[in-house]
Write a protein that holds these residues in place. Structure first.
Motif, mmCIF file in Angstrom:
data_model
loop_
_atom_site.group_PDB
_atom_site.id
_atom_site.type_symbol
_atom_site.label_atom_id
_atom_site.label_comp_id
_atom_site.label_asym_id
_atom_site.label_seq_id
_atom_site.Cartn_x
_atom_site.Cartn_y
_atom_site.Cartn_z
ATOM 1 N N SER A 44 37.928 60.034 37.904
ATOM 2 C CA SER A 44 37.837 60.178 39.356
ATOM 3 C C SER A 44 39.221 60.155 39.981
ATOM 4 O O SER A 44 40.160 59.575 39.428
ATOM 5 C CB SER A 44 36.991 59.052 39.959
ATOM 6 O OG SER A 44 35.633 59.170 39.579
ATOM 7 N N MET A 71 31.649 56.672 43.034
ATOM 8 C CA MET A 71 30.622 57.284 43.859
ATOM 9 C C MET A 71 29.469 56.322 44.149
ATOM 10 O O MET A 71 28.452 56.721 44.712
ATOM 11 C CB MET A 71 30.083 58.556 43.193
ATOM 12 C CG MET A 71 31.062 59.717 43.222
ATOM 13 S SD MET A 71 31.445 60.220 44.929
ATOM 14 C CE MET A 71 32.646 61.534 44.631
ATOM 15 N N THR A 89 27.873 63.134 53.411
ATOM 16 C CA THR A 89 27.129 63.057 52.163
ATOM 17 C C THR A 89 28.089 63.290 51.004
ATOM 18 O O THR A 89 29.255 63.634 51.207
ATOM 19 C CB THR A 89 26.004 64.122 52.139
ATOM 20 O OG1 THR A 89 25.182 63.925 50.985
ATOM 21 C CG2 THR A 89 26.577 65.536 52.120
ATOM 22 N N ILE A 90 27.604 63.051 49.809
ATOM 23 C CA ILE A 90 28.355 63.410 48.610
ATOM 24 C C ILE A 90 28.003 64.854 48.268
ATOM 25 O O ILE A 90 26.828 65.194 48.125
ATOM 26 C CB ILE A 90 28.015 62.480 47.442
ATOM 27 C CG1 ILE A 90 28.430 61.034 47.778
ATOM 28 C CG2 ILE A 90 28.712 62.954 46.165
ATOM 29 C CD1 ILE A 90 27.996 60.025 46.743
ATOM 30 N N ASP A 91 29.024 65.699 48.156
ATOM 31 C CA ASP A 91 28.813 67.128 47.926
ATOM 32 C C ASP A 91 29.115 67.515 46.489
ATOM 33 O O ASP A 91 29.950 66.895 45.816
ATOM 34 C CB ASP A 91 29.730 67.954 48.830
ATOM 35 C CG ASP A 91 29.320 67.896 50.289
ATOM 36 O OD1 ASP A 91 28.104 67.928 50.564
ATOM 37 O OD2 ASP A 91 30.215 67.821 51.152
ATOM 38 N N LEU A 92 28.460 68.564 46.040
ATOM 39 C CA LEU A 92 28.876 69.270 44.833
ATOM 40 C C LEU A 92 30.089 70.108 45.197
ATOM 41 O O LEU A 92 30.062 70.881 46.158
ATOM 42 C CB LEU A 92 27.748 70.166 44.329
ATOM 43 C CG LEU A 92 28.060 71.039 43.107
ATOM 44 C CD1 LEU A 92 28.310 70.180 41.874
ATOM 45 C CD2 LEU A 92 26.925 72.029 42.849
ATOM 46 N N THR A 94 32.637 73.086 44.310
ATOM 47 C CA THR A 94 32.661 74.300 43.500
ATOM 48 C C THR A 94 33.872 75.144 43.854
ATOM 49 O O THR A 94 34.451 75.005 44.934
ATOM 50 C CB THR A 94 31.375 75.131 43.708
ATOM 51 O OG1 THR A 94 31.290 75.552 45.081
ATOM 52 C CG2 THR A 94 30.134 74.327 43.361
ATOM 53 N N GLN A 184 31.761 73.418 49.222
ATOM 54 C CA GLN A 184 30.997 72.207 48.968
ATOM 55 C C GLN A 184 29.538 72.452 49.349
ATOM 56 O O GLN A 184 29.259 73.072 50.376
ATOM 57 C CB GLN A 184 31.539 71.025 49.778
ATOM 58 C CG GLN A 184 33.027 70.755 49.546
ATOM 59 C CD GLN A 184 33.888 71.240 50.698
ATOM 60 O OE1 GLN A 184 33.722 72.365 51.187
ATOM 61 N NE2 GLN A 184 34.799 70.397 51.142
ATOM 62 N N ALA A 187 24.181 68.047 47.450
ATOM 63 C CA ALA A 187 23.447 68.120 46.183
ATOM 64 C C ALA A 187 21.968 68.425 46.383
ATOM 65 O O ALA A 187 21.326 69.072 45.547
ATOM 66 C CB ALA A 187 23.623 66.806 45.415
ATOM 67 N N PRO A 203 30.812 74.801 39.371
ATOM 68 C CA PRO A 203 30.878 73.375 39.704
ATOM 69 C C PRO A 203 32.058 72.716 38.986
ATOM 70 O O PRO A 203 32.266 72.944 37.791
ATOM 71 C CB PRO A 203 29.551 72.817 39.192
ATOM 72 C CG PRO A 203 28.655 74.007 39.004
ATOM 73 C CD PRO A 203 29.563 75.136 38.659
ATOM 74 N N ALA A 206 32.114 66.189 41.986
ATOM 75 C CA ALA A 206 31.460 65.719 43.208
ATOM 76 C C ALA A 206 32.536 65.234 44.160
ATOM 77 O O ALA A 206 33.559 64.690 43.731
ATOM 78 C CB ALA A 206 30.472 64.599 42.895
ATOM 79 N N GLU A 207 32.300 65.412 45.456
ATOM 80 C CA GLU A 207 33.309 65.037 46.444
ATOM 81 C C GLU A 207 32.670 64.264 47.590
ATOM 82 O O GLU A 207 31.650 64.675 48.135
ATOM 83 C CB GLU A 207 34.014 66.284 46.990
ATOM 84 C CG GLU A 207 35.100 65.979 48.010
ATOM 85 C CD GLU A 207 35.841 67.232 48.427
ATOM 86 O OE1 GLU A 207 36.897 67.525 47.834
ATOM 87 O OE2 GLU A 207 35.360 67.936 49.356
#
Length: 213
Positions: A44, A71, A89-92, A94, A184, A187, A203, A206-207
């Motif tokens: 991380s 996270m 939020t926590i995003d994927l 890419t 982003q 999820a 991907p 996570a961010e």
């Protein structure tokens, strides 16, 4: 691995990731606006101007798998309280390479469009540009560490026609200077995740982006 967030992101865009050693790297914020956490596979990166020792002590106090600590809601909550920031939020996270040639659908660039997607982007990005297609928009702007970021919006009545994928693909044609383009997706937004991956976005992690209040 690079010593700045820009270096780390540039490497990840080209498929070179931090070693999956279970560790956490703490780097300075690239700007006053941008702070947060990116979780790659097995490693991380926390980008903040807070004391790195505070970050490490707080991570050590989280009662969970160390690989998941950055996270974990307890750590993120402590980081938000300590920095007096907020997050959505926590995003994927890419990324995709740029593409030559015109976009795959007709677009019209808008000036001061006032679209909700544009207004949301202005809180997170600079140099915003917006293009409209029939039934949707694509937005480009410089976000975290100056990277180009894309977002799309499809009107309710135009869904399930491949427009989201076409708009995401268009972003790859619109990004200037041959730079990679990032995006982003929440999820839980499976429709957006599918559209961007169908458009060639890969991907990378996570961010959690911490927003100045």
């Amino acid at each position: 691995m690079g010593s700045t967030l820009t270096d780390i992101l540039d490497a990840a865009a080209h498929g070179r990731f931090p070693s999956p050693d279970g560790g956490t790297t703490v780097v300075p914020q690239p700007s006053c606006r941008d702070a947060g956490v990116i979780a790659f596979t097995g490693h991380s990166v926390v980008f903040t101007d807070e004391d790195p020792q505070w970050v490490r002590r707080t991570l050590a106090s989280v009662d969970c798998d160390p690989l998941a600590a950055t996270m974990n809601p307890r750590f993120l909550g402590a980081l938000l309280d300590h920095t007096r920031r907020s997050m959505d939020t926590i995003d994927l996270l890419t990324v995709a390479s740029s593409l030559d040639g015109p976009p795959p659908l007709p677009l019209t660039e808008l000036a001061d469009a006032g679209h909700p997607r544009e207004l949301r982007a202005r809180r997170r990005r600079d140099d915003i540009r917006v293009w409209a297609a029939e039934g949707g928009v694509v937005v480009l702007g410089r976000g975290v560490a100056g990277r180009w970021e894309a977002a799309t919006e499809v009107d309710d009545g135009c869904r399930h026609r491949g427009l989201g994928r076409a708009l995401a693909t268009a972003a790859r044609h619109l990004v200037p200077d041959g730079d990679p383009v990032w995006a982003q997706q929440a999820a839980g937004n499976a429709r957006s995740v599918r559209a961007f991956q169908a458009a060639g976005f890969r991907p990378v992690g996570a961010e959690a982006l911490l927003l100045a209040t």
